[in-house]
Design an enzyme around this catalytic site. Structure first.
Site, PDB file in Angstrom:
ATOM      1  N   ASP A  97      -9.494 106.122 -27.451  1.00 49.85           N
ATOM      2  CA  ASP A  97      -9.903 107.120 -28.444  1.00 49.85           C
ATOM      3  C   ASP A  97      -9.317 106.780 -29.806  1.00 49.85           C
ATOM      4  O   ASP A  97      -8.262 106.133 -29.889  1.00 49.85           O
ATOM      5  CB  ASP A  97      -9.432 108.518 -28.018  1.00 49.85           C
ATOM      6  CG  ASP A  97     -10.169 109.040 -26.798  1.00 49.85           C
ATOM      7  OD1 ASP A  97     -11.287 108.559 -26.540  1.00 49.85           O
ATOM      8  OD2 ASP A  97      -9.622 109.925 -26.109  1.00 49.85           O
ATOM      9  N   ARG A 145      -6.390 113.062 -21.520  1.00 45.57           N
ATOM     10  CA  ARG A 145      -6.607 114.373 -22.149  1.00 45.57           C
ATOM     11  C   ARG A 145      -6.836 115.447 -21.090  1.00 45.57           C
ATOM     12  O   ARG A 145      -6.304 116.561 -21.177  1.00 45.57           O
ATOM     13  CB  ARG A 145      -7.818 114.325 -23.083  1.00 45.57           C
ATOM     14  CG  ARG A 145      -7.560 113.626 -24.402  1.00 45.57           C
ATOM     15  CD  ARG A 145      -8.826 113.574 -25.218  1.00 45.57           C
ATOM     16  NE  ARG A 145      -9.824 112.685 -24.632  1.00 45.57           N
ATOM     17  CZ  ARG A 145     -11.143 112.869 -24.698  1.00 45.57           C
ATOM     18  NH1 ARG A 145     -11.631 113.928 -25.288  1.00 45.57           N
ATOM     19  NH2 ARG A 145     -11.972 111.996 -24.170  1.00 45.57           N
ATOM     20  N   ASP A 191      -7.395 117.173 -27.562  1.00 49.94           N
ATOM     21  CA  ASP A 191      -6.395 116.372 -28.262  1.00 49.94           C
ATOM     22  C   ASP A 191      -6.215 116.902 -29.678  1.00 49.94           C
ATOM     23  O   ASP A 191      -6.839 117.896 -30.069  1.00 49.94           O
ATOM     24  CB  ASP A 191      -6.766 114.879 -28.259  1.00 49.94           C
ATOM     25  CG  ASP A 191      -8.073 114.595 -28.992  1.00 49.94           C
ATOM     26  OD1 ASP A 191      -8.504 115.419 -29.825  1.00 49.94           O
ATOM     27  OD2 ASP A 191      -8.661 113.527 -28.746  1.00 49.94           O
TER      28      ASP A 191
END
Length: 337
Positions: free
Chosen positions: A76, A210, A118
């Site tokens: 990410d 996450r 997040d």
């Protein structure tokens, strides 16, 4: 510097480049340039925060002056750490690297949940007055070791009827996602000072850290979201040996730990050294008997090498025959030997 000295240096440098290109076919040099540009290798990159994985790949391509590259497992934008970038012919092995075990260092903030799970998202839920004890945290961590079921987050690249979930999520659309089995090989508490909880974990392919952070918080009777994530290893490739984008912009030696040969990257795959007569058939895509090599039918891929020890293909055993799946064009000379 006199013109004669300069001309002499240019000639010597050109000769050295030709020698390197002959003896080191996995690399090439540009004339009048001190950099050695890595080709047909896997770059172990320490991805910085803020870049998508594809943006990191593009940066590697520009830094090395190559046209073909791809990554072997998304990170990410918020995450940092090990991103395996396959360059040149190494792009053909990316799928074999995606299955490698991953290791992460993650920080979770308890008491707040975001829509993306997040720090990139908006806070959508808060829980006050719940402060889990250290013993409670350790007890909960124990529940998440081994094989667990995870529901992928909406903000993910998984597709629903051809559309990535994150595109639906941005439109406020939520769809049903099936739980998937993943394996948490180890899960350790690194630090805890409410509301921040730092864990170190190693896990299988497809694990969403996450989601793990969200599930851990729920189990603790609160909510939470990921505030920092660093991938510290992919297989045996560790962040300590990784190259940075700045490093790639400097002179890069062929022996740099962060630029590894295809054979080293595939050290988890069985290697088969072909006999001359079988190699001549296999390099043209023809199957050969697996019996002389003691191989049996199975789903596992094999790295096939020439009689001279040069990797030239990926193959598989089917019906008692060793069949070539992908040819690796690492050296024209090796295929003509």
């Amino acid at each position: 510097m006199t013109p004669l000295v300069f001309a002499t240096k240019v000639i010597i440098r050109g000769c050295l480049n030709q020698i390197k290109a002959y003896f080191l076919p996995s690399a090439f040099t540009l004339p009048h340039c001190d950099k050695i540009y890595v080709m047909n290798r896997v770059v172990v990159l320490d991805k910085p925060r803020g870049l998508t994985s594809q943006q990191a790949v593009t940066s590697v391509k520009h830094a090395l002056g190559v046209k073909k590259a791809g990554h072997a497992g998304t990170l990410d934008p918020m995450a940092t750490g090990v991103l395996l970038v396959c360059v040149g012919e190494a792009t053909k092995i990316s799928r074999f690297l995606m299955d490698l075990q991953k290791e992460y260092l993650a920080t979770v903030k308890l008491g707040e949940r975001t829509d993306t799970l997040d720090a990139e998202g908006e806070v959508v839920e808060r829980v006050e007055g719940v402060v889990p004890s250290s013993s409670a945290v350790l007890e909960v961590l124990d529940k998440f070791r081994g094989e667990i079921m995870q529901r992928p987050p909406m903000y993910s690249a998984i597709k629903k009827n051809g559309t990535p979930l994150y595109k639906l999520a941005r439109k406020g659309i939520e769809v049903e996602r099936k739980e998937r089995p993943v394996t948490i090989y180890s899960l350790l508490l690194e630090a805890y000072e409410f509301p921040y909880l730092t864990i170190r974990l190693s896990c299988s392919k497809g694990t969403y850290v996450r989601t793990l952070a969200d599930d851990l918080a729920r189990e603790l009777g609160t909510v939470g979201h990921l505030t920092a994530l660093r991938r510290t290893a992919v297989g045996t490739h560790r962040v300590e040996d990784a190259l940075t984008l700045d490093t790639l912009g400097e002179t890069l030696g062929l022996e740099a730990a962060g630029a590894i040969e295809i054979e080293e990257a595939l050290s988890h795959i069985r290697v088969v050294s072909m006999r001359q007569e079988d190699f001549l058939l296999a390099r043209n895509g023809r199957p050969v008997s697996a019996t002389p090599y003691g191989l049996e039918d199975g789903p596992d891929s094999l790295l096939m090498k020439t009689p001279f020890g040069v990797p030239f293909a990926l193959g598989q055993v089917e019906g008692g025959q060793l069949r070539v799946g992908r040819i690796l064009h690492l050296s024209a000379e090796s295929l003509n030997q």
